[in-house]
Design a protein around this motif. Structure first.
Motif, PDB file in Angstrom:
ATOM      1  N   LYS A 241       7.554-102.269 -67.454  1.00  0.00           N
ATOM      2  CA  LYS A 241       8.327-103.364 -66.881  1.00  0.00           C
ATOM      3  C   LYS A 241       7.811-103.741 -65.486  1.00  0.00           C
ATOM      4  CE  LYS A 241      11.901-100.323 -64.961  1.00  0.00           C
ATOM      5  NZ  LYS A 241      13.346-100.029 -64.924  1.00  0.00           N
ATOM      6  N   ASP A 242       7.258-102.757 -64.761  1.00  0.00           N
ATOM      7  CA  ASP A 242       6.661-103.057 -63.455  1.00  0.00           C
ATOM      8  C   ASP A 242       5.401-103.908 -63.623  1.00  0.00           C
ATOM      9  OD1 ASP A 242       8.657-101.522 -62.326  1.00  0.00           O
ATOM     10  OD2 ASP A 242       7.449 -99.693 -62.331  1.00  0.00           O
ATOM     11  N   LEU A 243       4.599-103.581 -64.645  1.00  0.00           N
ATOM     12  CA  LEU A 243       3.396-104.382 -64.892  1.00  0.00           C
ATOM     13  C   LEU A 243       3.770-105.800 -65.302  1.00  0.00           C
ATOM     14  CD1 LEU A 243       0.294-104.381 -65.117  1.00  0.00           C
ATOM     15  CD2 LEU A 243       0.556-103.771 -67.526  1.00  0.00           C
TER      16      LEU A 243
ATOM     17  N   GLN B  74      -7.898-109.523 -62.699  1.00  0.00           N
ATOM     18  CA  GLN B  74      -8.898-108.640 -62.102  1.00  0.00           C
ATOM     19  C   GLN B  74     -10.222-109.364 -61.882  1.00  0.00           C
ATOM     20  OE1 GLN B  74      -8.215-105.639 -61.063  1.00  0.00           O
ATOM     21  NE2 GLN B  74     -10.282-105.202 -60.320  1.00  0.00           N
ATOM     22  N   LYS B  75     -10.568-110.295 -62.754  1.00  0.00           N
ATOM     23  CA  LYS B  75     -11.826-111.050 -62.636  1.00  0.00           C
ATOM     24  C   LYS B  75     -11.546-112.545 -62.499  1.00  0.00           C
ATOM     25  CE  LYS B  75     -14.794-107.744 -62.766  1.00  0.00           C
ATOM     26  NZ  LYS B  75     -15.689-107.496 -61.636  1.00  0.00           N
ATOM     27  N   ALA B  76     -10.507-112.870 -61.747  1.00  0.00           N
ATOM     28  CA  ALA B  76     -10.118-114.276 -61.616  1.00  0.00           C
ATOM     29  C   ALA B  76     -11.209-115.121 -60.976  1.00  0.00           C
ATOM     30  CB  ALA B  76      -8.827-114.369 -60.800  1.00  0.00           C
TER      31      ALA B  76
ATOM     32  N   ASP C  56      -6.136 -98.285 -64.043  1.00  0.00           N
ATOM     33  CA  ASP C  56      -7.481 -97.929 -63.597  1.00  0.00           C
ATOM     34  C   ASP C  56      -8.436 -99.103 -63.741  1.00  0.00           C
ATOM     35  OD1 ASP C  56      -6.841 -95.395 -62.834  1.00  0.00           O
ATOM     36  OD2 ASP C  56      -7.413 -94.457 -64.728  1.00  0.00           O
ATOM     37  N   ALA C  57      -8.266 -99.864 -64.847  1.00  0.00           N
ATOM     38  CA  ALA C  57      -9.145-101.007 -65.080  1.00  0.00           C
ATOM     39  C   ALA C  57      -8.744-102.218 -64.242  1.00  0.00           C
ATOM     40  CB  ALA C  57      -9.130-101.369 -66.569  1.00  0.00           C
ATOM     41  N   CYS C  58      -7.458-102.365 -63.934  1.00  0.00           N
ATOM     42  CA  CYS C  58      -6.962-103.550 -63.212  1.00  0.00           C
ATOM     43  C   CYS C  58      -6.179-103.121 -61.973  1.00  0.00           C
ATOM     44  CB  CYS C  58      -6.095-104.404 -64.131  1.00  0.00           C
ATOM     45  SG  CYS C  58      -6.826-104.793 -65.730  1.00  0.00           S
ATOM     46  N   PRO C  59      -6.840-102.526 -60.983  1.00  0.00           N
ATOM     47  CA  PRO C  59      -6.106-102.049 -59.793  1.00  0.00           C
ATOM     48  C   PRO C  59      -5.550-103.183 -58.937  1.00  0.00           C
ATOM     49  CG  PRO C  59      -8.475-101.833 -59.459  1.00  0.00           C
ATOM     50  CD  PRO C  59      -8.291-102.244 -60.888  1.00  0.00           C
ATOM     51  N   ASN C  60      -6.076-104.397 -59.083  1.00  0.00           N
ATOM     52  CA  ASN C  60      -5.586-105.507 -58.256  1.00  0.00           C
ATOM     53  C   ASN C  60      -4.116-105.839 -58.537  1.00  0.00           C
ATOM     54  OD1 ASN C  60      -8.151-105.634 -57.251  1.00  0.00           O
ATOM     55  ND2 ASN C  60      -8.738-107.519 -58.308  1.00  0.00           N
ATOM     56  N   MET C  61      -3.602-105.417 -59.695  1.00  0.00           N
ATOM     57  CA  MET C  61      -2.206-105.703 -60.006  1.00  0.00           C
ATOM     58  C   MET C  61      -1.252-104.942 -59.084  1.00  0.00           C
ATOM     59  SD  MET C  61      -2.197-107.929 -62.418  1.00  0.00           S
ATOM     60  CE  MET C  61      -0.566-107.876 -63.131  1.00  0.00           C
ATOM     61  N   ARG C  62      -1.731-103.826 -58.539  1.00  0.00           N
ATOM     62  CA  ARG C  62      -0.867-103.056 -57.641  1.00  0.00           C
ATOM     63  C   ARG C  62      -0.547-103.841 -56.371  1.00  0.00           C
ATOM     64  NH1 ARG C  62      -0.929 -97.585 -59.216  1.00  0.00           N
ATOM     65  NH2 ARG C  62      -2.635 -97.034 -60.618  1.00  0.00           N
TER      66      ARG C  62
ATOM     67  N   LYS D 186     -16.549-100.790 -63.894  1.00  0.00           N
ATOM     68  CA  LYS D 186     -16.097-100.045 -62.721  1.00  0.00           C
ATOM     69  C   LYS D 186     -16.809 -98.715 -62.596  1.00  0.00           C
ATOM     70  CE  LYS D 186     -11.767 -99.055 -60.378  1.00  0.00           C
ATOM     71  NZ  LYS D 186     -10.300 -99.105 -60.489  1.00  0.00           N
ATOM     72  N   LEU D 187     -17.156 -98.119 -63.735  1.00  0.00           N
ATOM     73  CA  LEU D 187     -17.879 -96.855 -63.722  1.00  0.00           C
ATOM     74  C   LEU D 187     -19.367 -97.039 -63.496  1.00  0.00           C
ATOM     75  CD1 LEU D 187     -16.115 -95.044 -66.693  1.00  0.00           C
ATOM     76  CD2 LEU D 187     -15.954 -94.464 -64.280  1.00  0.00           C
ATOM     77  N   GLY D 188     -19.833 -98.301 -63.474  1.00  0.00           N
ATOM     78  CA  GLY D 188     -21.249 -98.558 -63.259  1.00  0.00           C
ATOM     79  C   GLY D 188     -22.078 -98.342 -64.491  1.00  0.00           C
TER      80      GLY D 188
END
Length: 441
Positions: free
Chosen positions: A320-322, A361-363, A302-308, A398-400
């Motif tokens: 192991k997927d992460l 996520q914040k690269a 939820d915090a790092c959706p860019n990894m998907r 992300k929640l503002g």
């Protein structure tokens, strides 16, 4: 008493070599031998299958022993009993005559008793003028005395075999239970390994276990199970050693928040030294209230959706997927292999993957991802770094929610990863909201 002359059975019953062997064994008994008849009977009962006796035959033997008046049987004493069939049937709980005759023959064939038949087949004893028995015809119990030690040794061997069988069966049962539960733990915890192969190997061995099996087969299958057990156990232990001990709930260590992404854009090694020097300051007391449980994978995603985006299909179901996604993200961020290797050694595979996910996520807001990772690694060596503040800061952004306050002498250090790249409404999952509600204020 005169020596019995009868060595052959009466009537149509034939003479066999087994009968002759039993008679020879009875003659070889020591003259001073004295045995407790019920102790010997217990040994015979325990070794019944090895002797070839049946349970009904032992019932008749018990009745025959009860007709002898003495408890101790001596080699020099009268060892012949002569009960009638009616008396035997009464003491054998009303056994039918045909069954009685059949199992008496079993006792003779096993060498447990010897027939001493009279000329007319009747059982009786002839006494002299003084009341002493001169001649008796019936069943001779001499093998009970002559072979008492043999029966005792045989009973001990049977007991040892039963114990070995029980131990082999218990060992196989425990191995099967351990293997099934370890495979489940490895899959649920996302431990990298060939779990499908382990399952197939286990099923192949378990499929060869029959309903009733001899001890040798159980020991052989147990050896194969133990080999599989050792391989799975070694894999899980190796993976557990690579994990961050501070993520274990039972560990008494404290997670200390002290992360700052706004580092100067210098070389990785220089940034690492600068971060290490700054991490020697004493942490405020309220920094020790961070959660000691492991971060759920769902909250990290939820915090790092860019990894998907880095995984084919966009599905990250296990740790192991992460970790695989982190291996893809590392060269994209310009992190050197040595920095990534050191981070995994210090933080552990799982914590290092979470840290790199937050950096990815914040690269666009981090000048030097490699230097920043080295700095966090150095702080982790001093126990002054936790992935919780990084993930919570990303979720808050992300929640503002309000931006974390900068570090002060009286409050916890914040982790500002900047404003979210996307705007709009975000619906947090129930797991995420519960985690944020549990976080100490």
């Amino acid at each position: 008493m005169q020596t019995p002359l009868s060595t052959t059975p009466f009537g149509r019953r034939p003479m066999t070599l087994g009968m002759i062997s039993s008679q020879l064994a009875a003659k070889a008994k020591p003259e001073a031998a004295i045995v407790h008849k019920w102790h010997v009977f217990q040994h015979i009962k325990e070794s019944r299958q090895a002797l070839g006796a049946t349970d009904r035959a032992l019932t008749i033997l018990h009745a025959l022993l009860s007709f002898h008046p003495e408890i101790a049987l001596e080699a020099t004493s009268e060892l012949i009993v002569w009960p009638s069939n009616e008396q035997l049937m009464a003491r054998a709980n009303g056994m039918p005559p045909t069954t009685l005759r059949r199992h008496l023959a079993v006792l003779v064939d096993c060498g447990l008793i010897i027939r001493r038949d009279s000329p007319n087949g009747k059982r009786f004893a002839r006494k002299g003028q003084g009341g002493e028995i001169e001649q008796a015809y019936g069943f001779d119990l001499a093998p009970i005395v002559a072979r008492a030690e043999e029966y005792k040794s045989l009973a001990a061997a049977v007991q040892a075999e039963k114990k070995a069988f029980r131990v082999a069966k218990e060992r196989l049962t425990i191995l099967r239970r351990d293997i099934v539960k370890m495979i489940e733990a490895g899959i649920n915890e996302g431990v990298p390994g060939h779990w499908r192969r382990f399952q197939q190997a286990y099923q192949e061995i378990a499929g060869r276990i029959p309903r009733t099996a001899p001890r040798q087969l159980l020991e052989s299958l147990g050896g194969e199970m133990e080999t599989l057990w050792s391989e799975i156990r070694e894999l899980l232990e190796t993976f557990a050693k690579t994990q961050n001990p501070d993520a274990n709930e039972s560990h008494s260590g404290c997670h200390i928040q002290n992360s700052n992404p706004d580092l100067p854009s210098e070389s990785e090694r220089g940034l690492a030294k600068e971060g290490g020097a700054g991490g020697n300051a004493a942490a405020p007391p309220n920094l020790r209230r961070l959660p000691k449980r492991e971060l759920p994978l769902g909250i990290v995603l939820d915090a790092c959706p860019n990894m998907r985006w880095l995984i084919k299909g966009g599905e990250i179901r296990h740790w192991k997927d992460l970790l695989a996604a982190a291996e893809v993200a590392r060269p994209m961020l310009g992190i050197s292999p040595s920095a990534w290797r050191e981070a995994r050694e210090v933080l552990g595979e799982q914590q290092a993957a979470i840290t790199l996910a937050a950096i990815h996520q914040k690269a666009d807001q981090i000048s030097s991802a490699g230097g920043y990772l080295r700095s966090l690694t150095d702080r982790a060596k001093d126990g002054k770094f936790s992935v919780w503040p990084m993930i919570m800061a990303l979720l808050r952004a992300k929640l503002g929610g309000p931006k974390p306050t900068p570090p002060t002498a009286d409050g916890p250090a914040g982790f500002d990863l900047g404003k979210p790249r996307q705007t709009g409404t975000f619906q947090a999952s129930a797991e995420l909201r519960a985690s944020l509600a549990r976080r100490p204020k």
